[in-house]
Design a protein around this motif. Structure first.
Motif, PDB file in Angstrom:
ATOM      1  N   TYR A   1     123.649  84.427  82.636  1.00 57.87           N
ATOM      2  CA  TYR A   1     122.757  85.601  83.002  1.00 57.87           C
ATOM      3  C   TYR A   1     122.871  86.670  84.267  1.00 57.87           C
ATOM      4  O   TYR A   1     123.014  85.678  85.595  1.00 57.87           O
TER       5      TYR A   1
ATOM      6  N   ALA B   1     128.895  77.178  84.296  1.00 55.14           N
ATOM      7  CA  ALA B   1     127.004  76.728  84.288  1.00 55.14           C
ATOM      8  C   ALA B   1     126.533  76.639  83.019  1.00 55.14           C
ATOM      9  O   ALA B   1     126.837  77.689  82.104  1.00 55.14           O
TER      10      ALA B   1
ATOM     11  N   ALA C   1     122.955  74.745  86.666  1.00 52.60           N
ATOM     12  CA  ALA C   1     123.667  75.752  88.379  1.00 52.60           C
ATOM     13  C   ALA C   1     123.435  75.334  89.786  1.00 52.60           C
ATOM     14  O   ALA C   1     124.294  76.319  90.400  1.00 52.60           O
ATOM     15  N   ASP C   2     122.290  75.039  89.697  1.00 54.67           N
ATOM     16  CA  ASP C   2     121.903  74.757  90.604  1.00 54.67           C
ATOM     17  C   ASP C   2     122.777  73.471  91.643  1.00 54.67           C
ATOM     18  O   ASP C   2     122.834  73.908  93.448  1.00 54.67           O
TER      19      ASP C   2
ATOM     20  N   ASP D   1     120.447  87.179  86.661  1.00 52.38           N
ATOM     21  CA  ASP D   1     119.956  86.096  87.761  1.00 52.38           C
ATOM     22  C   ASP D   1     120.597  84.929  88.653  1.00 52.38           C
ATOM     23  O   ASP D   1     120.726  84.524  89.948  1.00 52.38           O
ATOM     24  N   GLN D   2     120.756  84.553  87.530  1.00 50.51           N
ATOM     25  CA  GLN D   2     121.773  83.434  87.703  1.00 50.51           C
ATOM     26  C   GLN D   2     122.811  83.111  88.842  1.00 50.51           C
ATOM     27  O   GLN D   2     123.460  81.833  89.606  1.00 50.51           O
TER      28      GLN D   2
ATOM     29  N   LEU E   1     123.204  76.645  80.418  1.00 50.21           N
ATOM     30  CA  LEU E   1     122.279  78.582  80.408  1.00 50.21           C
ATOM     31  C   LEU E   1     120.603  77.535  80.823  1.00 50.21           C
ATOM     32  O   LEU E   1     120.002  78.016  81.694  1.00 50.21           O
ATOM     33  N   ASN E   2     120.299  76.484  80.721  1.00 51.05           N
ATOM     34  CA  ASN E   2     118.606  74.886  80.164  1.00 51.05           C
ATOM     35  C   ASN E   2     119.712  73.983  82.025  1.00 51.05           C
ATOM     36  O   ASN E   2     119.824  74.475  82.395  1.00 51.05           O
ATOM     37  N   PRO E   3     118.153  75.031  82.053  1.00 50.52           N
ATOM     38  CA  PRO E   3     118.008  73.177  83.269  1.00 50.52           C
ATOM     39  C   PRO E   3     119.243  72.735  83.401  1.00 50.52           C
ATOM     40  O   PRO E   3     118.547  71.858  81.998  1.00 50.52           O
TER      41      PRO E   3
ATOM     42  N   ALA F   1     128.788  82.424  85.497  1.00 51.59           N
ATOM     43  CA  ALA F   1     127.032  82.311  85.082  1.00 51.59           C
ATOM     44  C   ALA F   1     127.024  82.864  83.164  1.00 51.59           C
ATOM     45  O   ALA F   1     127.657  84.216  83.054  1.00 51.59           O
TER      46      ALA F   1
END
Length: 334
Positions: A268, A209, A249-250, A270-271, A211-213, A266
């Motif tokens: 972090y 994943a 990630a989504d 919550d991700q 880190l950023n959108p 992942a």
């Protein structure tokens, strides 16, 4: 089935749901593993909890873990001293934090001595740890301290997903600061090794994943993917690991659910944990010299000591510990 030593369950925070969950898992036929289980905690506190919630169970104390038997309706306990009458249900306290750490310490000694084959931890409370003077991020960090382990992390297992985290119990600001090439390489290496040696996957496919959108959109939404994550992944590929580029990630988690990856790294807490919550998940601590699992939920003070906490997830964590211990025994003895 190879014979292995008993599984130890540390009963967690005495004021939380850990004691009742541990009692249910250790005494109920459908929840028990095939291997005998020994609880590590205050026998007096466990009797108090059983009486309070109306659980009909016989609690027997033992001096050695090997005395435990697989016997529905009977719970075997190695007693940890505690002024259990002073415990206030559903309240964070210093004495409960210390009791949790004392149980972790005894279970670690047993595992290192080979008297138990694995440990499963019922939920404990980090604030209680701190009140008792133990400044750790969580239970895993205490196990690492007690075993002199510096390189470790946890794999979370739920539904079709296996997920590791670059950072876990820290602030989001600190989590971003931890996204650095050496840390990513280390955790990816630990994950890859564990998937091969402990989960039996010869060439695990690992999705990563960003880190950023949108994984940074080539630097438009952040530079961490370019400056830290991609160089780490290139280094991992040179070592023979099958890893993806940083992905949004989504969409990554959906792809993993459909079978595209054997595990996800992942960036972090919550991700990685939010997609797992709907399955419920257990965790396995990679890098420790002992086998240790836990359930992916907290002490749930809002429902503790009411007899309504559901034990199925802790049961899964105990059975995961048993499975890992069986695999270890098979590899060692052929």
């Amino acid at each position: 089935m190879k014979t292995i030593k008993p599984i130890a369950i540390t009963v967690g925070d005495p004021a939380g749901t850990g004691p009742e969950l541990s009692l249910k898992v250790a005494s109920t036929e459908l929840l028990m593993p095939r291997t005998p289980v020994v609880l590590i905690g205050s026998a007096g506190l466990l009797r108090r909890v059983a009486d309070h919630i109306g659980l009909e169970v016989e609690i027997r104390t033992v001096e050695r873990a090997e005395e435990a038997k697989r016997q529905p309706g009977v719970v075997w306990v190695m007693d940890v001293p505690l002024d259990y009458q002073d415990v206030v249900p559903c309240r964070i306290s210093k004495i409960c934090g210390q009791a949790s750490v004392d149980a972790i310490r005894l279970s670690t000694e047993l595992a290192l001595a080979g008297e138990v084959s694995a440990i499963c931890s019922a939920p404990a409370n980090k604030e209680a740890f701190h009140l008792a003077g133990h400044k750790f991020e969580g239970q895993t960090e205490i196990f690492a301290h007690l075993t002199n382990t510096t390189a470790f992390h946890t794999i979370m297992i739920g539904g079709p997903l296996r997920v590791s985290l670059v950072s876990a119990h820290c602030s989001l600001l600190e989590a971003v600061a931890r996204v650095k090439q050496p840390r990513i390489e280390r955790i990816m290496g630990e994950l890859h090794t564990s998937l091969r040696q402990e989960f039996g996957l010869p060439n695990p496919r690992i999705g990563v994943a960003g880190l950023n959108p949108h994984a940074g959109e080539n630097g438009v939404l952040g530079m961490e993917e370019i400056e830290h994550i991609k160089p780490a992944l290139e280094a991992c590929r040179r070592k023979g690991m099958n890893v993806s580029d940083p992905l949004a990630a989504d969409s990554l988690f959906y792809a993993a659910e459909q079978g595209a990856y054997d595990a996800i790294l992942a960036m972090y807490h919550d991700q990685g944990t939010i997609p797992l919550k709907r399955f419920g998940y257990v965790t396995y601590a990679v890098g420790l010299p002992i086998i240790r699992t836990t359930a992916g939920h907290g002490t749930a003070f809002d429902i503790a000591w009411q007899g309504i906490a559901k034990p199925e997830l802790l049961s899964r964590a105990v059975r995961q510990a048993e499975e890992l211990a069986m695999t270890k025994a098979r590899l060692q003895h052929g």
